[in-house]
Design a protein around this motif. Structure first.
Motif, PDB file in Angstrom:
ATOM      1  N   UNK A 352       7.148  27.087  13.241  1.00 20.04           N
ATOM      2  CA  UNK A 352       8.252  27.221  11.992  1.00 20.04           C
ATOM      3  C   UNK A 352       8.106  25.746  11.452  1.00 20.04           C
ATOM      4  N   UNK A 353       8.254  25.590   9.969  1.00 20.20           N
ATOM      5  CA  UNK A 353       8.027  24.582   9.192  1.00 20.20           C
ATOM      6  C   UNK A 353       8.913  24.535   8.071  1.00 20.20           C
ATOM      7  N   UNK A 354       9.611  23.500   7.834  1.00 17.33           N
ATOM      8  CA  UNK A 354      10.367  23.193   6.632  1.00 17.33           C
ATOM      9  C   UNK A 354       9.806  23.039   5.358  1.00 17.33           C
ATOM     10  N   UNK A 355       9.671  23.552   4.315  1.00 17.98           N
ATOM     11  CA  UNK A 355       8.968  23.086   2.930  1.00 17.98           C
ATOM     12  C   UNK A 355       9.768  23.184   1.719  1.00 17.98           C
ATOM     13  N   UNK A 356      11.281  23.028   2.286  1.00 18.58           N
ATOM     14  CA  UNK A 356      12.214  23.112   0.712  1.00 18.58           C
ATOM     15  C   UNK A 356      13.345  23.552   1.448  1.00 18.58           C
ATOM     16  N   UNK A 357      14.083  24.164   0.493  1.00 18.73           N
ATOM     17  CA  UNK A 357      15.253  24.789   0.890  1.00 18.73           C
ATOM     18  C   UNK A 357      16.578  24.199   0.276  1.00 18.73           C
ATOM     19  N   UNK A 358      17.670  24.760   0.460  1.00 16.65           N
ATOM     20  CA  UNK A 358      19.033  24.176  -0.045  1.00 16.65           C
ATOM     21  C   UNK A 358      19.591  23.033   0.784  1.00 16.65           C
ATOM     22  N   UNK A 359      19.157  22.997   2.126  1.00 14.08           N
ATOM     23  CA  UNK A 359      19.799  22.066   3.141  1.00 14.08           C
ATOM     24  C   UNK A 359      18.754  20.939   3.435  1.00 14.08           C
ATOM     25  N   UNK A 360      17.984  20.730   2.559  1.00 14.15           N
ATOM     26  CA  UNK A 360      17.129  19.530   2.860  1.00 14.15           C
ATOM     27  C   UNK A 360      17.876  18.131   2.795  1.00 14.15           C
ATOM     28  N   UNK A 361      17.214  17.227   3.342  1.00 18.10           N
ATOM     29  CA  UNK A 361      17.901  15.981   3.194  1.00 18.10           C
ATOM     30  C   UNK A 361      17.984  15.398   1.690  1.00 18.10           C
ATOM     31  N   UNK A 362      18.980  14.924   1.188  1.00 13.26           N
ATOM     32  CA  UNK A 362      19.386  14.513   0.005  1.00 13.26           C
ATOM     33  C   UNK A 362      20.174  15.521  -0.622  1.00 13.26           C
ATOM     34  N   UNK A 363      20.183  16.590  -0.223  1.00  9.25           N
ATOM     35  CA  UNK A 363      21.004  17.729  -0.774  1.00  9.25           C
ATOM     36  C   UNK A 363      22.519  17.404  -0.438  1.00  9.25           C
ATOM     37  N   UNK A 364      23.373  17.878  -1.629  1.00  8.36           N
ATOM     38  CA  UNK A 364      24.934  17.862  -1.229  1.00  8.36           C
ATOM     39  C   UNK A 364      25.197  18.757  -0.234  1.00  8.36           C
ATOM     40  N   UNK A 365      24.427  19.884   0.057  1.00 13.38           N
ATOM     41  CA  UNK A 365      24.819  20.963   1.004  1.00 13.38           C
ATOM     42  C   UNK A 365      24.490  20.583   2.408  1.00 13.38           C
ATOM     43  N   UNK A 366      25.299  20.785   3.414  1.00 16.37           N
ATOM     44  CA  UNK A 366      24.832  20.352   4.605  1.00 16.37           C
ATOM     45  C   UNK A 366      25.058  21.578   5.837  1.00 16.37           C
ATOM     46  N   UNK A 367      24.340  21.679   6.656  1.00 19.96           N
ATOM     47  CA  UNK A 367      24.623  22.725   7.602  1.00 19.96           C
ATOM     48  C   UNK A 367      25.518  22.161   8.752  1.00 19.96           C
ATOM     49  N   UNK A 368      26.324  22.971   9.425  1.00 17.64           N
ATOM     50  CA  UNK A 368      27.288  22.435  10.256  1.00 17.64           C
ATOM     51  C   UNK A 368      26.978  23.157  11.668  1.00 17.64           C
ATOM     52  N   UNK A 369      26.710  22.345  12.767  1.00 17.15           N
ATOM     53  CA  UNK A 369      26.682  23.290  14.060  1.00 17.15           C
ATOM     54  C   UNK A 369      28.034  23.416  14.547  1.00 17.15           C
ATOM     55  N   UNK A 370      28.059  24.235  15.749  1.00 13.13           N
ATOM     56  CA  UNK A 370      29.306  24.807  16.359  1.00 13.13           C
ATOM     57  C   UNK A 370      30.094  23.498  16.658  1.00 13.13           C
ATOM     58  N   UNK A 371      29.735  22.332  17.099  1.00  8.49           N
ATOM     59  CA  UNK A 371      30.522  21.265  17.650  1.00  8.49           C
ATOM     60  C   UNK A 371      31.038  20.383  16.257  1.00  8.49           C
ATOM     61  N   UNK A 372      30.675  20.847  15.181  1.00 13.98           N
ATOM     62  CA  UNK A 372      30.991  20.172  13.827  1.00 13.98           C
ATOM     63  C   UNK A 372      29.928  19.133  13.619  1.00 13.98           C
ATOM     64  N   UNK A 373      28.973  18.951  14.089  1.00 14.65           N
ATOM     65  CA  UNK A 373      27.966  17.873  13.474  1.00 14.65           C
ATOM     66  C   UNK A 373      27.052  18.767  12.366  1.00 14.65           C
ATOM     67  N   UNK A 374      26.915  17.844  11.519  1.00 16.23           N
ATOM     68  CA  UNK A 374      26.199  18.160  10.287  1.00 16.23           C
ATOM     69  C   UNK A 374      24.518  17.842  10.579  1.00 16.23           C
ATOM     70  N   UNK A 375      23.915  18.660   9.807  1.00 19.08           N
ATOM     71  CA  UNK A 375      22.576  18.254   9.832  1.00 19.08           C
ATOM     72  C   UNK A 375      21.835  18.962   8.440  1.00 19.08           C
ATOM     73  N   UNK A 376      20.653  18.262   8.136  1.00 18.11           N
ATOM     74  CA  UNK A 376      19.887  18.726   7.106  1.00 18.11           C
ATOM     75  C   UNK A 376      18.361  18.866   7.505  1.00 18.11           C
ATOM     76  N   UNK A 377      17.445  19.436   6.788  1.00 22.39           N
ATOM     77  CA  UNK A 377      16.239  19.577   7.334  1.00 22.39           C
ATOM     78  C   UNK A 377      15.244  18.452   6.525  1.00 22.39           C
TER      79      UNK A 377
END
Length: 476
Positions: A352-377
């Motif tokens: 698996x490797x990230x090469x783009x997407x909507x949740x990359x670092x610097x994007x306004x969109x963030x992913x949220x884990x089950x404990x509420x922590x946010x992350x970006x690729x």
């Protein structure tokens, strides 16, 4: 996968077996469909020749552009006039590349033999002739047949209604023969297809109605039944619809489909774009076909997006020629994935490797884990270039060691979800593949920037090798 048979001097195009193809020469050129339609730049689409020979001084560069005579085609998928299905015919040659214009309905035939580095236009099959003789419009997938004919799926009629879908046959001179599908029960959609003569079967997917997807993606169109959730099973080569597999709510928008390459095997996989899973299809004991979910990419909980959850939006499915690995991309999430499918019922994620997407670092969109922590690729830069958009089309080298990736899905959808790709253009990447244990790594020496084109930034889509590849060749 059975014993390999040597290629005699008078053999036809391609290779005798999939394993024999893996020992073929390394690719040196790639033909890439490049789109100006939908970008606001009034230029015709073109076919780019990209140098992929690492020993060449023009490695990783566009060395030729064949501009087509019309504006507004939206080049999409491509195919060959002959492939390994014609290997037993010494009179056949893999010479002509078939380029359907998804929106125009036009079909271009490109001669790649006279000068492989600079292909030329051989023939145009005009949409008016196709509509008049068959009623078909919106061409998509092209496959060569062992008979010498070319078969192309069409997604609807000239008004964009999916019930007008079907399959066009062109003869070896690219004259219209008529429709392949026969009168009788009618499929509601058509999209991608793959045939397997040993099982007397062709299976077609059902993406959606042109009237809907050409406007951009709208969830209401899914609710209104304008996108599919079925696989349609046809008799091969007779063209009669014999079974419909309803994938249900777990199989929304089936896209690209692949049988495994070993022609005696009766199984394969299809990507379901919206539900972001991969469905395995297989022949049952009574001779009918069944299905089951083999891979599920879970949606991400997100903030600052149009929905509270983001599907992966799976696309770009392909299988290595030894049937060991399956690949696809998540256009929204931005990652490329590799699965070991040696146990076809239980694929295992090994790369698996990230090469783009909507949740990359610097994007306004963030992913949220089950404990509420946010992350970006983390998405790397390559040769100083920030990677744009999300990965889409993939092409694998014959030996399975190099995976090429472009990042335009369809101009309307690009504009809707990745407007920076419309503004700045596409790019093509190379991912090195570990074919022993599995694993993916971006190659930093390769980057093709289609944002730097002489006529302005364009959208890069499907890729083809002159010598054949694992997404076009079918063994019989």
């Amino acid at each position: 996968m059975g014993e390999e048979s040597g290629c005699c001097k008078r053999a036809g195009p391609g290779y005798a077996t999939p394993l024999a193809a893996m020992s073929g020469p390394r690719e040196s050129l790639l033909y890439v469909t490049c789109v100006y339609n939908g970008t606001g730049r009034q230029k015709p689409d073109f076919l780019a020749t990209v140098d992929v020979d690492p020993n060449s001084p023009t490695y990783s560069k566009v060395i030729h552009r064949l501009s087509l005579p019309y504006i507004g085609d939206e080049l999409h998928h491509t195919g060959w006039n002959s492939c390994s299905s014609c290997h037993g015919d010494p009179s056949a040659t893999r010479r002509f590349l078939i380029l359907p214009g998804l929106l125009s309905g036009r079909v271009y035939v490109i001669d790649t033999q006279k000068n492989p580095k600079a292909p030329s236009l051989h023939k145009v099959v005009e949409p008016e002739d196709i509509v008049e003789k068959t009623g078909l419009a919106y061409p998509h997938t092209s496959h060569c047949l062992a008979t010498g004919d070319v078969m192309i799926s069409f997604l609807g009629d000239k008004d964009g209604h999916s019930k007008g879908n079907g399959f066009l046959l062109l003869d070896s001179e690219f004259n219209i023969k008529g429709r392949w599908d026969k009168p009788g029960p009618k499929a509601e959609f058509s999209y991608d297809f793959w045939y397997q003569p040993r099982h007397k079967t062709m299976i077609c997917t059902t993406f959606g109605a042109p009237y809907a997807f050409t406007q951009g993606f709208n969830l209401k169109h899914v609710q209104d039944g304008l996108y599919g959730r079925q696989l349609f099973v046809y008799d091969w080569p007779d063209g009669h619809l014999k079974q419909t597999l309803d994938l249900g709510d777990n199989g929304l928008i089936p896209g690209e489909i692949r049988f495994v390459h070993e022609p005696s095997k009766d199984t394969g996989y299809v990507e379901c774009v919206l539900t972001s899973n991969v469905v395995r299809f297989f022949k049952t004991q009574d001779g009918s076909w069944g299905h089951e979910v083999a891979i599920q990419v879970e949606p991400l909980k997100v903030e600052n997006w149009i929905l509270p959850e983001m599907p992966g939006l799976i696309i770009g499915l392909l299988i290595s020629l030894d049937d060991r690995f399956l690949y696809f991309v998540n256009w929204f999430h931005g990652d490329v994935r590799q699965y070991n499918i040696e146990d076809p019922e239980n694929p295992v994620l090994v790369g698996q490797v990230y090469v783009g997407g909507l949740i990359r670092k610097g994007s306004p969109i963030v992913a949220v884990t089950g404990d509420g922590t946010t992350w970006q690729a983390d998405v790397p830069t390559i040769q100083g270039h920030s990677l744009r958009g999300g990965p889409h089309m993939t092409q694998l080298s014959l030996d399975g060691k190099r995976l090429y990736v472009t990042n335009s899905l369809f101009s309307t959808w690009d504009r809707q979800f990745y407007p920076d790709v419309i503004e700045k253009g596409s790019h093509m990447l190379l991912i090195d593949v570990d074919t022993e244990k599995g694993g993916l790594k971006i190659n930093p020496e390769f980057f093709v920037d289609f944002g730097a084109e002489p006529d302005g930034p364009c959208l890069a889509h499907e890729m083809r090798y002159p010598g054949g590849d694992c997404t076009s060749d079918i063994w019989i």
